[in-house]
Design a protein around this motif. Structure first.
Motif, PDB file in Angstrom:
ATOM      1  N   TRP A 167      36.028  41.292  25.167  1.00 19.38           N
ATOM      2  CA  TRP A 167      36.643  41.936  26.325  1.00 19.38           C
ATOM      3  C   TRP A 167      37.287  40.940  27.279  1.00 19.38           C
ATOM      4  N   THR A 168      36.880  39.669  27.245  1.00 20.64           N
ATOM      5  CA  THR A 168      37.490  38.691  28.150  1.00 20.64           C
ATOM      6  C   THR A 168      38.934  38.367  27.762  1.00 20.64           C
ATOM      7  N   ASN A 169      39.350  38.764  26.551  1.00 17.91           N
ATOM      8  CA  ASN A 169      40.735  38.515  26.141  1.00 17.91           C
ATOM      9  C   ASN A 169      41.731  39.362  26.926  1.00 17.91           C
ATOM     10  N   ILE A 170      41.241  40.323  27.709  1.00 19.90           N
ATOM     11  CA  ILE A 170      42.137  41.166  28.491  1.00 19.90           C
ATOM     12  C   ILE A 170      42.724  40.412  29.680  1.00 19.90           C
ATOM     13  N   TYR A 171      42.071  39.331  30.111  1.00 20.77           N
ATOM     14  CA  TYR A 171      42.482  38.698  31.360  1.00 20.77           C
ATOM     15  C   TYR A 171      43.794  37.921  31.288  1.00 20.77           C
ATOM     16  N   PRO A 172      44.133  37.215  30.206  1.00 24.50           N
ATOM     17  CA  PRO A 172      45.458  36.566  30.179  1.00 24.50           C
ATOM     18  C   PRO A 172      46.620  37.542  30.365  1.00 24.50           C
ATOM     19  N   PRO A 173      46.695  38.663  29.608  1.00 26.28           N
ATOM     20  CA  PRO A 173      47.806  39.583  29.878  1.00 26.28           C
ATOM     21  C   PRO A 173      47.704  40.251  31.245  1.00 26.28           C
ATOM     22  N   LEU A 174      46.484  40.482  31.743  1.00 25.50           N
ATOM     23  CA  LEU A 174      46.340  41.060  33.077  1.00 25.50           C
ATOM     24  C   LEU A 174      46.872  40.108  34.144  1.00 25.50           C
ATOM     25  N   ARG A 175      46.515  38.830  34.026  1.00 26.31           N
ATOM     26  CA  ARG A 175      47.009  37.856  35.004  1.00 26.31           C
ATOM     27  C   ARG A 175      48.529  37.745  34.948  1.00 26.31           C
ATOM     28  N   GLN A 176      49.096  37.870  33.743  1.00 30.63           N
ATOM     29  CA  GLN A 176      50.553  37.819  33.626  1.00 30.63           C
ATOM     30  C   GLN A 176      51.198  39.019  34.311  1.00 30.63           C
ATOM     31  N   LEU A 177      50.601  40.203  34.161  1.00 32.51           N
ATOM     32  CA  LEU A 177      51.142  41.392  34.814  1.00 32.51           C
ATOM     33  C   LEU A 177      51.017  41.298  36.328  1.00 32.51           C
ATOM     34  N   VAL A 178      49.942  40.669  36.807  1.00 31.83           N
ATOM     35  CA  VAL A 178      49.811  40.446  38.251  1.00 31.83           C
ATOM     36  C   VAL A 178      50.893  39.480  38.723  1.00 31.83           C
ATOM     37  N   ALA A 179      51.123  38.411  37.949  1.00 35.26           N
ATOM     38  CA  ALA A 179      52.169  37.450  38.312  1.00 35.26           C
ATOM     39  C   ALA A 179      53.551  38.089  38.266  1.00 35.26           C
ATOM     40  N   ASP A 180      53.751  39.036  37.346  1.00 34.27           N
ATOM     41  CA  ASP A 180      55.043  39.721  37.245  1.00 34.27           C
ATOM     42  C   ASP A 180      55.224  40.775  38.330  1.00 34.27           C
ATOM     43  N   GLY A 181      54.159  41.070  39.083  1.00 35.85           N
ATOM     44  CA  GLY A 181      54.262  42.041  40.168  1.00 35.85           C
ATOM     45  C   GLY A 181      54.106  43.480  39.742  1.00 35.85           C
ATOM     46  N   LEU A 182      53.607  43.722  38.528  1.00 34.13           N
ATOM     47  CA  LEU A 182      53.444  45.092  38.049  1.00 34.13           C
ATOM     48  C   LEU A 182      52.033  45.629  38.260  1.00 34.13           C
ATOM     49  N   VAL A 183      51.073  44.741  38.478  1.00 32.39           N
ATOM     50  CA  VAL A 183      49.668  45.126  38.666  1.00 32.39           C
ATOM     51  C   VAL A 183      49.142  44.407  39.894  1.00 32.39           C
ATOM     52  N   ASP A 184      48.276  45.083  40.643  1.00 36.93           N
ATOM     53  CA  ASP A 184      47.644  44.509  41.834  1.00 36.93           C
ATOM     54  C   ASP A 184      46.137  44.457  41.648  1.00 36.93           C
ATOM     55  N   THR A 185      45.502  43.528  42.348  1.00 36.24           N
ATOM     56  CA  THR A 185      44.046  43.444  42.425  1.00 36.24           C
ATOM     57  C   THR A 185      43.692  42.726  43.711  1.00 36.24           C
ATOM     58  N   ASP A 186      42.494  43.001  44.224  1.00 37.67           N
ATOM     59  CA  ASP A 186      42.041  42.357  45.456  1.00 37.67           C
ATOM     60  C   ASP A 186      41.325  41.044  45.201  1.00 37.67           C
ATOM     61  N   GLY A 187      41.251  40.627  43.944  1.00 38.87           N
ATOM     62  CA  GLY A 187      40.633  39.348  43.640  1.00 38.87           C
ATOM     63  C   GLY A 187      39.655  39.453  42.495  1.00 38.87           C
ATOM     64  N   THR A 188      39.010  38.325  42.194  1.00 39.22           N
ATOM     65  CA  THR A 188      38.058  38.267  41.091  1.00 39.22           C
ATOM     66  C   THR A 188      36.925  39.260  41.308  1.00 39.22           C
ATOM     67  N   GLY A 189      36.612  40.012  40.270  1.00 44.68           N
ATOM     68  CA  GLY A 189      35.542  40.995  40.350  1.00 44.68           C
ATOM     69  C   GLY A 189      35.976  42.347  40.869  1.00 44.68           C
ATOM     70  N   HIS A 190      37.218  42.477  41.324  1.00 46.22           N
ATOM     71  CA  HIS A 190      37.717  43.750  41.841  1.00 46.22           C
ATOM     72  C   HIS A 190      38.530  44.465  40.759  1.00 46.22           C
ATOM     73  N   PRO A 191      38.632  45.782  40.845  1.00 46.01           N
ATOM     74  CA  PRO A 191      39.396  46.521  39.827  1.00 46.01           C
ATOM     75  C   PRO A 191      40.889  46.255  39.933  1.00 46.01           C
ATOM     76  N   TYR A 192      41.592  46.668  38.901  1.00 42.24           N
ATOM     77  CA  TYR A 192      43.042  46.499  38.826  1.00 42.24           C
ATOM     78  C   TYR A 192      43.708  47.860  38.986  1.00 42.24           C
ATOM     79  N   ARG A 193      44.923  47.836  39.505  1.00 42.16           N
ATOM     80  CA  ARG A 193      45.693  49.065  39.719  1.00 42.16           C
ATOM     81  C   ARG A 193      47.175  48.736  39.608  1.00 42.16           C
ATOM     82  N   LEU A 194      47.978  49.765  39.395  1.00 46.19           N
ATOM     83  CA  LEU A 194      49.418  49.570  39.345  1.00 46.19           C
ATOM     84  C   LEU A 194      49.940  49.227  40.736  1.00 46.19           C
ATOM     85  N   SER A 195      50.875  48.301  40.791  1.00 47.15           N
ATOM     86  CA  SER A 195      51.545  47.992  42.048  1.00 47.15           C
ATOM     87  C   SER A 195      52.635  49.025  42.304  1.00 47.15           C
ATOM     88  N   VAL A 196      53.333  48.869  43.412  1.00 53.78           N
ATOM     89  CA  VAL A 196      54.453  49.768  43.695  1.00 53.78           C
ATOM     90  C   VAL A 196      55.511  49.647  42.599  1.00 53.78           C
TER      91      VAL A 196
END
Length: 260
Positions: free
Chosen positions: A137-166
């Protein structure tokens, strides 16, 4: 099908009547001949371009019906890019389309975005169970971090859930249009996509009536006039229950409780 680099540029270069290879290559002169040949072969294999041999020295390329129905989707992608992407300088529409498709076609990007759209805020572990159930399950974090960097996903930080950005929520029209095209449906069906389409308010169900009721409706009762109380202790057959029934006194229970 449409995401490898240069595919969209060569496809747009073929807009119009059937063209020979030299005419097409002239419109994308920055590509080498070997690259143009490769892209044309890929587009033919994908069913977007038709290659016609008129004779040994006369070969033309043209859009298939599949490619023709794809063209109206491209402005939808360009509009999303203009609204949500922030280039350092204004870009042509084709560059915006290619950049957008690059973001959306990264590995695991689309499944993550769709899962977040369906579930809302979701933890990384829960996303991994859906997107990559057979992997750690930890393999999900590289693509998640990329989506956050691309501005498509938001999170409040480590340990917090992820959500779609605007920007991620704004992908509704893009995914809806691409889904309608891939399913062979008209672009007007994009807004009805079960995940990315607009939400419609469900109307309450009404009872089905096979015929109109022939029994006349009861006449509306006249408004009761407010006035001084009247002494009407007798029952009037023409005014059912119009009088006030006097309350009977409740007899006191005998001492010692109820007799058996």
């Amino acid at each position: 099908m449409i995401t490898p680099r240069w595919n969209m540029r060569v496809l747009l270069a073929l807009s119009g009547p059937p063209a020979r290879y030299t005419e097409t290559a002239r419109k994308v002169a920055w590509l080498s001949n070997s690259k143009v040949h490769l892209v044309l072969r890929n587009l033919c294999d994908a069913g977007l371009v038709q290659r016609t041999e008129h004779d040994a020295r006369h070969v033309t390329y043209a859009h298939t019906d599949r490619a023709t129905t794809l063209l109206p989707v491209l402005p939808v992608i360009a509009t999303w890019a203009e609204q949500y992407l922030e280039p350092k300088q204004p870009l042509p529409a084709i560059d915006q389309i290619e950049d957008s498709l690059t973001l959306l076609t990264r590995r695991h990007a689309a499944p993550i975005l769709w899962t977040l759209k369906i579930r809302g805020e979701t933890s990384g572990r829960a996303l991994a169970r859906t997107v990559m159930p057979d992997r750690n399950w930890t393999n999900i974090y590289p693509p998640l971090r990329q989506l956050v960097a691309d501005g498509l996903v938001d999170t409040d930080g480590t340990g917090h859930p992820y959500r779609l950005s605007v920007s991620g929520e704004g992908l509704g029209r893009v995914f809806g249009a691409l889904s309608a095209w891939s399913a062979g449906q008209p672009l007007t069906q994009a807004a009805r996509h079960p995940v990315w389409g607009r939400q419609t308010t469900a109307q309450g169900s009404r009872a089905w009536v096979s015929h109109q009721n022939r029994t006349p409706a009861p006449a509306a009762r006249a408004a009761v006039a407010v006035g001084p109380p009247t002494d009407r202790t007798a029952w009037n057959s023409t005014d059912l229950f119009s009088h006030a029934v006097p309350a009977r006194p409740i007899a006191a229970l005998p001492t010692g409780g109820i007799r058996r």
